[in-house]
Design a protein around this motif. Structure first.
Motif, PDB file in Angstrom:
ATOM      1  N   LEU A  19       0.877  -1.164   0.000  1.00 36.45           N
ATOM      2  CA  LEU A  19       0.000   0.000   0.000  1.00 36.45           C
ATOM      3  C   LEU A  19       0.918   1.220   0.000  1.00 36.45           C
ATOM      4  O   LEU A  19       1.781   1.342   0.867  1.00 36.45           O
ATOM      5  N   THR A  20       0.775   2.081  -0.971  1.00 35.84           N
ATOM      6  CA  THR A  20       1.627   3.264  -1.071  1.00 35.84           C
ATOM      7  C   THR A  20       0.969   4.463  -0.404  1.00 35.84           C
ATOM      8  O   THR A  20      -0.233   4.443  -0.101  1.00 35.84           O
ATOM      9  N   LEU A  21       1.735   5.515  -0.216  1.00 42.30           N
ATOM     10  CA  LEU A  21       1.195   6.748   0.329  1.00 42.30           C
ATOM     11  C   LEU A  21       0.108   7.300  -0.593  1.00 42.30           C
ATOM     12  O   LEU A  21      -0.928   7.779  -0.129  1.00 42.30           O
ATOM     13  N   SER A  22       0.318   7.179  -1.876  1.00 38.77           N
ATOM     14  CA  SER A  22      -0.688   7.622  -2.843  1.00 38.77           C
ATOM     15  C   SER A  22      -1.972   6.813  -2.718  1.00 38.77           C
ATOM     16  O   SER A  22      -3.077   7.369  -2.753  1.00 38.77           O
ATOM     17  N   ASP A  23      -1.848   5.488  -2.560  1.00 40.24           N
ATOM     18  CA  ASP A  23      -3.015   4.623  -2.361  1.00 40.24           C
ATOM     19  C   ASP A  23      -3.772   5.026  -1.097  1.00 40.24           C
ATOM     20  O   ASP A  23      -5.001   5.156  -1.106  1.00 40.24           O
ATOM     21  N   LEU A  24      -3.031   5.208  -0.013  1.00 41.35           N
ATOM     22  CA  LEU A  24      -3.645   5.590   1.258  1.00 41.35           C
ATOM     23  C   LEU A  24      -4.336   6.940   1.121  1.00 41.35           C
ATOM     24  O   LEU A  24      -5.447   7.131   1.607  1.00 41.35           O
ATOM     25  N   SER A  25      -3.699   7.863   0.455  1.00 40.53           N
ATOM     26  CA  SER A  25      -4.282   9.186   0.248  1.00 40.53           C
ATOM     27  C   SER A  25      -5.606   9.085  -0.495  1.00 40.53           C
ATOM     28  O   SER A  25      -6.594   9.736  -0.133  1.00 40.53           O
ATOM     29  N   SER A  26      -5.659   8.247  -1.507  1.00 39.74           N
ATOM     30  CA  SER A  26      -6.888   8.061  -2.277  1.00 39.74           C
ATOM     31  C   SER A  26      -8.003   7.482  -1.417  1.00 39.74           C
ATOM     32  O   SER A  26      -9.149   7.924  -1.485  1.00 39.74           O
ATOM     33  N   VAL A  27      -7.661   6.497  -0.593  1.00 36.22           N
ATOM     34  CA  VAL A  27      -8.660   5.872   0.275  1.00 36.22           C
ATOM     35  C   VAL A  27      -9.154   6.874   1.318  1.00 36.22           C
ATOM     36  O   VAL A  27     -10.353   6.980   1.579  1.00 36.22           O
ATOM     37  N   LEU A  28      -8.242   7.622   1.918  1.00 35.62           N
ATOM     38  CA  LEU A  28      -8.630   8.641   2.895  1.00 35.62           C
ATOM     39  C   LEU A  28      -9.550   9.683   2.268  1.00 35.62           C
ATOM     40  O   LEU A  28     -10.548  10.089   2.865  1.00 35.62           O
ATOM     41  N   THR A  29      -9.218  10.108   1.063  1.00 45.13           N
ATOM     42  CA  THR A  29     -10.032  11.095   0.366  1.00 45.13           C
ATOM     43  C   THR A  29     -11.433  10.543   0.128  1.00 45.13           C
ATOM     44  O   THR A  29     -12.428  11.231   0.348  1.00 45.13           O
ATOM     45  N   GLU A  30     -11.501   9.298  -0.281  1.00 39.36           N
ATOM     46  CA  GLU A  30     -12.798   8.665  -0.530  1.00 39.36           C
ATOM     47  C   GLU A  30     -13.614   8.539   0.760  1.00 39.36           C
ATOM     48  O   GLU A  30     -14.813   8.788   0.767  1.00 39.36           O
ATOM     49  N   CYS A  31     -12.965   8.179   1.846  1.00 35.59           N
ATOM     50  CA  CYS A  31     -13.663   7.954   3.112  1.00 35.59           C
ATOM     51  C   CYS A  31     -14.028   9.247   3.836  1.00 35.59           C
ATOM     52  O   CYS A  31     -15.071   9.323   4.474  1.00 35.59           O
ATOM     53  N   ALA A  32     -13.165  10.228   3.748  1.00 40.68           N
ATOM     54  CA  ALA A  32     -13.382  11.466   4.499  1.00 40.68           C
ATOM     55  C   ALA A  32     -14.041  12.555   3.673  1.00 40.68           C
ATOM     56  O   ALA A  32     -14.393  13.602   4.203  1.00 40.68           O
ATOM     57  N   GLY A  33     -14.156  12.339   2.374  1.00 40.30           N
ATOM     58  CA  GLY A  33     -14.798  13.335   1.530  1.00 40.30           C
ATOM     59  C   GLY A  33     -13.971  14.591   1.314  1.00 40.30           C
ATOM     60  O   GLY A  33     -14.495  15.649   1.053  1.00 40.30           O
ATOM     61  N   ALA A  34     -12.653  14.464   1.436  1.00 40.65           N
ATOM     62  CA  ALA A  34     -11.769  15.618   1.234  1.00 40.65           C
ATOM     63  C   ALA A  34     -11.699  15.960  -0.246  1.00 40.65           C
ATOM     64  O   ALA A  34     -12.108  15.189  -1.104  1.00 40.65           O
ATOM     65  N   ASP A  35     -11.174  17.125  -0.535  1.00 43.03           N
ATOM     66  CA  ASP A  35     -10.987  17.526  -1.923  1.00 43.03           C
ATOM     67  C   ASP A  35     -10.061  16.553  -2.625  1.00 43.03           C
ATOM     68  O   ASP A  35      -9.079  16.086  -2.049  1.00 43.03           O
ATOM     69  N   ASP A  36     -10.362  16.265  -3.895  1.00 36.67           N
ATOM     70  CA  ASP A  36      -9.518  15.340  -4.650  1.00 36.67           C
ATOM     71  C   ASP A  36      -8.080  15.827  -4.778  1.00 36.67           C
ATOM     72  O   ASP A  36      -7.168  15.034  -4.903  1.00 36.67           O
ATOM     73  N   GLY A  37      -7.861  17.120  -4.737  1.00 36.18           N
ATOM     74  CA  GLY A  37      -6.524  17.668  -4.877  1.00 36.18           C
ATOM     75  C   GLY A  37      -5.719  17.657  -3.592  1.00 36.18           C
ATOM     76  O   GLY A  37      -4.600  18.133  -3.550  1.00 36.18           O
ATOM     77  N   ALA A  38      -6.285  17.098  -2.520  1.00 43.43           N
ATOM     78  CA  ALA A  38      -5.638  17.140  -1.210  1.00 43.43           C
ATOM     79  C   ALA A  38      -4.856  15.868  -0.915  1.00 43.43           C
ATOM     80  O   ALA A  38      -5.011  15.260   0.129  1.00 43.43           O
ATOM     81  N   ALA A  39      -4.020  15.450  -1.834  1.00 44.40           N
ATOM     82  CA  ALA A  39      -3.235  14.225  -1.653  1.00 44.40           C
ATOM     83  C   ALA A  39      -2.166  14.421  -0.588  1.00 44.40           C
ATOM     84  O   ALA A  39      -1.597  15.497  -0.448  1.00 44.40           O
ATOM     85  N   LEU A  40      -1.914  13.341   0.161  1.00 46.21           N
ATOM     86  CA  LEU A  40      -0.841  13.376   1.151  1.00 46.21           C
ATOM     87  C   LEU A  40       0.505  13.464   0.457  1.00 46.21           C
ATOM     88  O   LEU A  40       0.722  12.837  -0.570  1.00 46.21           O
ATOM     89  N   THR A  41       1.397  14.213   1.051  1.00 47.01           N
ATOM     90  CA  THR A  41       2.748  14.346   0.521  1.00 47.01           C
ATOM     91  C   THR A  41       3.721  13.587   1.433  1.00 47.01           C
ATOM     92  O   THR A  41       3.386  13.240   2.563  1.00 47.01           O
ATOM     93  N   GLU A  42       4.922  13.349   0.923  1.00 44.41           N
ATOM     94  CA  GLU A  42       5.952  12.686   1.733  1.00 44.41           C
ATOM     95  C   GLU A  42       6.211  13.468   3.026  1.00 44.41           C
ATOM     96  O   GLU A  42       6.470  12.865   4.069  1.00 44.41           O
TER      97      GLU A  42
END
Length: 85
Positions: free
Chosen positions: A4-27
């Motif tokens: 599971l990558t940081l990008s994968d986790l970011s996508s799942v968090l965005t889907e679950c929390a309803g955050a903006d799609d542009g709010a990806a986690l960074t390193e």
């Protein structure tokens, strides 16, 4: 599934929390507390449920409540995804 990558986790968090799609986690954010990133315990429990569905990794509610950062979440999931020995 290998990891599971940081990008994968970011996508799942965005889907679950309803955050903006542009709010990806960074390193730079991988070691920040989920609370600092705007995620509450409900969002993390939903994230764990979706990770179970998609990746086959079960995290107990107790485990989820002790995971404080994205890095810790990734460590927990990726340890379960990595075959022993």
């Amino acid at each position: 599934m290998s990891q599971l990558t940081l990008s994968d986790l970011s996508s799942v968090l965005t889907e679950c929390a309803g955050a903006d799609d542009g709010a990806a986690l960074t390193e730079a954010e991988r070691d920040l507390a989920f609370t600092e990133l705007g995620y509450d315990s409900l969002a993390l429990l939903e994230t764990a449920a979706l990770v179970k569905e998609r990746y086959g990794v079960t995290l107990t509610d107790e485990e989820v409540t002790t995971i404080a950062t994205p890095a810790e979440f990734l460590d927990h999931v990726n340890r379960a995804l990595t075959p022993a020995g």
